[in-house]
Design an enzyme around this catalytic site. Structure first.
Site, PDB file in Angstrom:
ATOM      1  N   ARG A 197       0.962  -1.250  -0.032  1.00  0.00           N
ATOM      2  CA  ARG A 197       0.101   0.167   0.311  1.00  0.00           C
ATOM      3  C   ARG A 197       0.721   1.440  -0.443  1.00  0.00           C
ATOM      4  O   ARG A 197       0.616   2.749  -0.348  1.00  0.00           O
ATOM      5  CB  ARG A 197      -1.119  -0.439   1.539  1.00  0.00           C
ATOM      6  CG  ARG A 197      -1.394   1.340   1.505  1.00  0.00           C
ATOM      7  CD  ARG A 197      -2.927   1.010   2.260  1.00  0.00           C
ATOM      8  NE  ARG A 197      -4.532   0.186   1.633  1.00  0.00           N
ATOM      9  CZ  ARG A 197      -4.907   0.630   2.639  1.00  0.00           C
ATOM     10  NH1 ARG A 197      -4.786   0.248   4.379  1.00  0.00           N
ATOM     11  NH2 ARG A 197      -5.975  -0.711   2.961  1.00  0.00           N
ATOM     12  N   GLN A 203       0.408   2.595  -6.174  1.00  0.00           N
ATOM     13  CA  GLN A 203      -1.192   2.712  -5.483  1.00  0.00           C
ATOM     14  C   GLN A 203      -2.275   2.998  -6.784  1.00  0.00           C
ATOM     15  O   GLN A 203      -4.198   2.656  -6.485  1.00  0.00           O
ATOM     16  CB  GLN A 203      -1.524   4.316  -5.021  1.00  0.00           C
ATOM     17  CG  GLN A 203      -0.942   4.301  -3.394  1.00  0.00           C
ATOM     18  CD  GLN A 203      -0.712   5.321  -3.120  1.00  0.00           C
ATOM     19  OE1 GLN A 203      -1.120   6.461  -3.314  1.00  0.00           O
ATOM     20  NE2 GLN A 203      -0.357   5.481  -1.899  1.00  0.00           N
ATOM     21  N   ASP A 206      -4.146  -0.313  -7.118  1.00  0.00           N
ATOM     22  CA  ASP A 206      -4.057  -1.207  -5.003  1.00  0.00           C
ATOM     23  C   ASP A 206      -5.653  -0.948  -5.423  1.00  0.00           C
ATOM     24  O   ASP A 206      -6.289  -0.250  -4.809  1.00  0.00           O
ATOM     25  CB  ASP A 206      -3.415  -0.134  -4.199  1.00  0.00           C
ATOM     26  CG  ASP A 206      -4.119  -0.540  -2.903  1.00  0.00           C
ATOM     27  OD1 ASP A 206      -4.453  -1.476  -3.014  1.00  0.00           O
ATOM     28  OD2 ASP A 206      -3.689   0.296  -1.623  1.00  0.00           O
ATOM     29  N   SER A 209      -7.252  -1.263  -1.485  1.00  0.00           N
ATOM     30  CA  SER A 209      -7.918   0.674  -0.645  1.00  0.00           C
ATOM     31  C   SER A 209      -9.376   0.980  -2.091  1.00  0.00           C
ATOM     32  O   SER A 209     -10.641   1.594  -1.788  1.00  0.00           O
ATOM     33  CB  SER A 209      -6.597   1.749  -1.189  1.00  0.00           C
ATOM     34  OG  SER A 209      -5.942   0.926  -0.152  1.00  0.00           O
ATOM     35  N   TYR A 304      -0.499   0.347   7.869  1.00  0.00           N
ATOM     36  CA  TYR A 304      -1.414  -0.493   8.714  1.00  0.00           C
ATOM     37  C   TYR A 304      -1.533   0.166  10.389  1.00  0.00           C
ATOM     38  O   TYR A 304      -0.491  -0.192  10.668  1.00  0.00           O
ATOM     39  CB  TYR A 304      -1.446  -1.848   8.251  1.00  0.00           C
ATOM     40  CG  TYR A 304      -1.750  -2.206   7.011  1.00  0.00           C
ATOM     41  CD1 TYR A 304      -3.279  -2.668   6.911  1.00  0.00           C
ATOM     42  CD2 TYR A 304      -0.803  -2.626   5.986  1.00  0.00           C
ATOM     43  CE1 TYR A 304      -3.143  -2.453   5.213  1.00  0.00           C
ATOM     44  CE2 TYR A 304      -1.237  -3.148   4.909  1.00  0.00           C
ATOM     45  CZ  TYR A 304      -2.606  -2.644   3.921  1.00  0.00           C
ATOM     46  OH  TYR A 304      -2.862  -3.298   3.207  1.00  0.00           O
TER      47      TYR A 304
HETATM   48  N1  LIG Z   1     -17.096  -5.949   4.383  1.00  0.00           N
HETATM   49  C1  LIG Z   1     -17.231  -5.670   3.300  1.00  0.00           C
HETATM   50  O1  LIG Z   1     -17.295  -5.322   2.680  1.00  0.00           O
HETATM   51  C2  LIG Z   1     -15.531  -4.914   3.146  1.00  0.00           C
HETATM   52  C3  LIG Z   1     -14.800  -4.799   2.393  1.00  0.00           C
HETATM   53  C4  LIG Z   1     -13.620  -3.658   1.847  1.00  0.00           C
HETATM   54  C5  LIG Z   1     -13.229  -3.735   3.575  1.00  0.00           C
HETATM   55  N2  LIG Z   1     -14.137  -4.275   4.260  1.00  0.00           N
HETATM   56  C6  LIG Z   1     -12.474  -4.712   5.663  1.00  0.00           C
HETATM   57  O2  LIG Z   1     -13.212  -3.425   6.303  1.00  0.00           O
HETATM   58  C7  LIG Z   1     -12.388  -3.018   7.321  1.00  0.00           C
HETATM   59  C8  LIG Z   1     -10.924  -2.007   7.114  1.00  0.00           C
HETATM   60  O3  LIG Z   1     -10.633  -1.413   5.681  1.00  0.00           O
HETATM   61  P1  LIG Z   1      -9.349  -0.536   5.414  1.00  0.00           P
HETATM   62  O4  LIG Z   1      -9.020  -0.859   4.095  1.00  0.00           O
HETATM   63  O5  LIG Z   1      -9.727   0.338   5.615  1.00  0.00           O
HETATM   64  O6  LIG Z   1      -7.920  -1.373   6.630  1.00  0.00           O
HETATM   65  P2  LIG Z   1      -7.363  -0.135   6.894  1.00  0.00           P
HETATM   66  O7  LIG Z   1      -6.125  -1.023   7.529  1.00  0.00           O
HETATM   67  O8  LIG Z   1      -6.860   1.223   6.217  1.00  0.00           O
HETATM   68  O9  LIG Z   1      -7.800   0.631   7.992  1.00  0.00           O
HETATM   69  C9  LIG Z   1      -8.316  -0.344   9.440  1.00  0.00           C
HETATM   70  C10 LIG Z   1      -7.579   1.048  10.526  1.00  0.00           C
HETATM   71  O10 LIG Z   1      -8.476   0.986  11.986  1.00  0.00           O
HETATM   72  C11 LIG Z   1      -7.671   0.986  13.016  1.00  0.00           C
HETATM   73  N3  LIG Z   1      -7.680  -0.268  13.885  1.00  0.00           N
HETATM   74  C12 LIG Z   1      -6.444  -1.248  13.999  1.00  0.00           C
HETATM   75  N4  LIG Z   1      -7.228  -1.073  15.690  1.00  0.00           N
HETATM   76  C13 LIG Z   1      -7.897  -0.241  16.260  1.00  0.00           C
HETATM   77  C14 LIG Z   1      -7.999  -0.465  17.674  1.00  0.00           C
HETATM   78  N5  LIG Z   1      -7.985  -1.341  18.429  1.00  0.00           N
HETATM   79  N6  LIG Z   1      -9.134   0.771  17.283  1.00  0.00           N
HETATM   80  C15 LIG Z   1      -9.948   1.686  16.705  1.00  0.00           C
HETATM   81  N7  LIG Z   1      -8.822   1.246  15.353  1.00  0.00           N
HETATM   82  C16 LIG Z   1      -7.643   0.447  15.454  1.00  0.00           C
HETATM   83  C17 LIG Z   1      -6.099   1.468  12.745  1.00  0.00           C
HETATM   84  O11 LIG Z   1      -5.008   2.162  12.622  1.00  0.00           O
HETATM   85  C18 LIG Z   1      -6.311   1.316  10.696  1.00  0.00           C
HETATM   86  O12 LIG Z   1      -6.620   2.550  10.795  1.00  0.00           O
HETATM   87  C19 LIG Z   1     -10.687  -4.157   7.210  1.00  0.00           C
HETATM   88  O13 LIG Z   1     -11.541  -5.281   7.646  1.00  0.00           O
HETATM   89  C20 LIG Z   1     -12.052  -4.700   5.664  1.00  0.00           C
HETATM   90  O14 LIG Z   1     -11.455  -6.332   5.284  1.00  0.00           O
HETATM   91  C21 LIG Z   1     -14.952  -5.294   3.911  1.00  0.00           C
END
Ligand SMILES: NC(=O)c1ccc[n+]([C@@H]2O[C@H](COP(=O)([O-])OP(=O)(O)OC[C@H]3O[C@@H](n4cnc5c(N)ncnc54)[C@H](O)[C@@H]3O)[C@@H](O)[C@H]2O)c1
Length: 485
Positions: A197, A203, A206, A209, A304
């Site tokens: 990423r 990017q 990616d 994202s 991350y």
């Molecule tokens: N449901 C769906 O259809 C779908 C689709 C795409 C992505 N997602 C999911 O969405 C989620 C986020 O994806 P992303 O690309 O934004 O990930 P990302 O890594 O960019 O964002 C995750 C964020 O969570 C924060 N985080 C981690 N632990 C934490 C905690 N204990 N308290 C508060 N914040 C915390 C991290 O610092 C980070 O900023 C992932 O689980 C991904 O699999 C789901």
């Protein structure tokens, strides 16, 4: 990014190294996964494996003799099958993507009939863009196959040609059986979910994202659909309407997208994240950034997060317990690569929310951040609606197909030799000196501290990043040279 190529190299079978590397990450989820196996096939230079399962490649004789060359586009056919996963509405390549590949000189782009229908791209649109329509078998039988979801091990992998190229999401750590099946067919697979990423030039490719951005947007739309009030505050003749209050936990790609969408709809948005870098980004979108009284950095490297201490998790959950009583909507996106999602909203917190409140748990597929979440479903917990959809991008199929198509077509077109002829496909590892030189910087960019506790992974990530730097650096150098002529 992951490049998986497995079969015999001049130095004998390479499988052992692959599976060692795989075992190190078994059970992990999330992004970059470390396996690069290079071989002596005509499309790539010969490779060699170190004890970590990875090493820098050596040139195959054919490549060394011929200079770096790939297979000319006009000898290659690209296949785009219809996604077979139940309920999946996206397609890997749009008509615009077909036109881009045809313009670049690919011999044929064969799209399975009906592949784009659920995303509003008709067969006629594809044909007008230069595609040939065909069957499932036709699409899987091309030289390079483009997909979104990993191919189904039993029904789709057998349709791939021996030695074909596959570009798709693979999630290799969770799909060991699939990886083995692909390896047995000598398929070279490039995992879109492993593109680092933080290498800015990568990017464009990616897709994770791209999809997270759409998921964050759609999460707000789903919440609005189940929420019984306006998001925006209004003063009407019939009385004052307060704005909806939303808490977003995790301000990464999906979280920031959710914040922007909810703010545009007029909600009051609060955000919490363990990474300090999120504060400024959230504030710039008009959200309030919440904090706890414990100083601990959540930065894990590579863009991350890392796992937080028990004390920190307890402190943030205390904050969430207070917030749950006040906000109307909670959207959670907390993710730590390779780990189960942390459970941050417990049953009692959901119970304390006002009737009519909504939770949307984007981490549902990784176990969920909200205890009441049922993956893939919308359930009621007391008076609260809990949304656990795991297919949010697919619920916006035209948009997600368009962005994925841009990611994958640009990725495909970025590969090739960067000296000599253009319009050829190969995974170019020819410049060993460049690989070595860019290795360290690439490693930091791709993983840095965040992967330091996983030595094999760090090593692999360094090579992956170096490959990117090599590919992209060569490209940049070439365009700079072109510019100076
Ligand atoms: N449901 C769906 O259809 C779908 C689709 C795409 C992505 N997602 C999911 O969405 C989620 C986020 O994806 P992303 O690309 O934004 O990930 P990302 O890594 O960019 O964002 C995750 C964020 O969570 C924060 N985080 C981690 N632990 C934490 C905690 N204990 N308290 C508060 N914040 C915390 C991290 O610092 C980070 O900023 C992932 O689980 C991904 O699999 C789901």
């Amino acid at each position: 990014m992951l490049v998986l190529q497995r079969w015999s190299s001049a130095r004998g079978p390479v499988a052992r190294g692959v599976y060692c590397a795989l075992r190190a990450f078994e059970g992990g989820s999330g992004p970059p996964n470390p396996r690069v196996i290079l071989d002596g096939n005509p499309w790539t230079p010969a490779g060699a494996l170190s004890s970590t399962g990875i090493s820098f490649p050596r040139l195959s004789r054919s490549f060394a003799a011929a200079g770096t060359q790939g297979v000319p586009y006009d000898q290659l056919a690209v296949g785009v099958p219809k996604e077979s996963f139940e309920g999946e509405r996206r397609v890997a390549l749009t008509p615009a993507g077909v036109a881009a590949l045809k313009k670049a000189g690919f011999k044929e782009v064969l799209v399975e009939s009906g592949a784009g229908a659920a995303a509003n791209f008709s067969d006629a649109d594809y044909e007008a863009a230069g595609a040939v329509m065909g069957s499932t078998g036709d699409a899987f039988g091309r030289d390079i196959v483009l997909k979104i979801r990993p191919p189904h091990e039993a029904s789709e992998v057998p349709l791939l040609q021996q030695g074909a190229r596959l570009i798709s999401f693979l999630h290799p750590a969770q799909n060991k059986g699939l990886v083995d099946a692909l390896a047995q067919k000598r398929v070279s697979a490039l995992a879109m979910d492993c593109i680092p990423r933080t290498i800015s030039r990568a990017q464009t490719f990616d897709a994770l994202s791209s999809m997270a951005n759409i998921a964050g947007y759609r999460a707000v739309i789903e919440a609005a659909n189940h929420f019984g009030r306006f998001f925006t505050g209004q003063i009407t003749a019939a009385g004052r309407v307060p704005p909806a209050k939303m808490l977003v936990i995790g301000g990464g790609v999906a979280g920031l997208s959710a914040i922007g969408t909810a703010k545009n709809m007029g909600a009051v948005v609060r955000v919490f994240d363990t990474r300090a870098a999120v504060a400024e980004q959230a504030k710039s979108l008009g959200a309030e950034f919440l904090t706890v009284n414990i100083e601990e950095s959540g930065e894990g490297g590579g863009g991350y997060a890392k796992e937080m201490s028990k004390e920190f998790i307890e402190a943030e959950m205390k904050l969430f317990a207070e917030q749950a009583k006040d906000v109307d909507i909670i959207i959670t996106t907390a993710l730590i690569p390779g780990k189960r999602a942390p459970v941050l909203i417990k049953n009692h917190m959901v119970e304390s929310m006002k009737p009519g409140s909504v939770t949307v748990d984007l981490a549902a597929e990784q176990g969920g951040n909200v205890e009441t979440t049922v993956p893939g479903k919308v359930v009621q917990a007391g008076g609260v609606t809990c949304i656990g959809y795991t297919d949010l991008p697919s619920r916006l199929p035209t948009q997600s197909s368009t962005l994925f198509s841009n990611n994958i077509s640009k990725f495909l077109l970025s590969m090739g030799p960067f000296t000599g002829h253009k319009g050829q496909f190969c995974i170019d590892h020819a410049d060993e000196a460049r690989l070595r030189r860019t290795g360290d910087a690439g490693g930091q960019a791709a993983g840095g501290r965040g992967v330091a506790d996983l030595p094999a992974r760090e090593d692999s990530m360094r090579v992956l990043a170096a490959m990117f730097n090599s590919m992209l650096g060569s490209q940049q150098q070439e365009s700079e040279e072109e510019g100076s002529v």
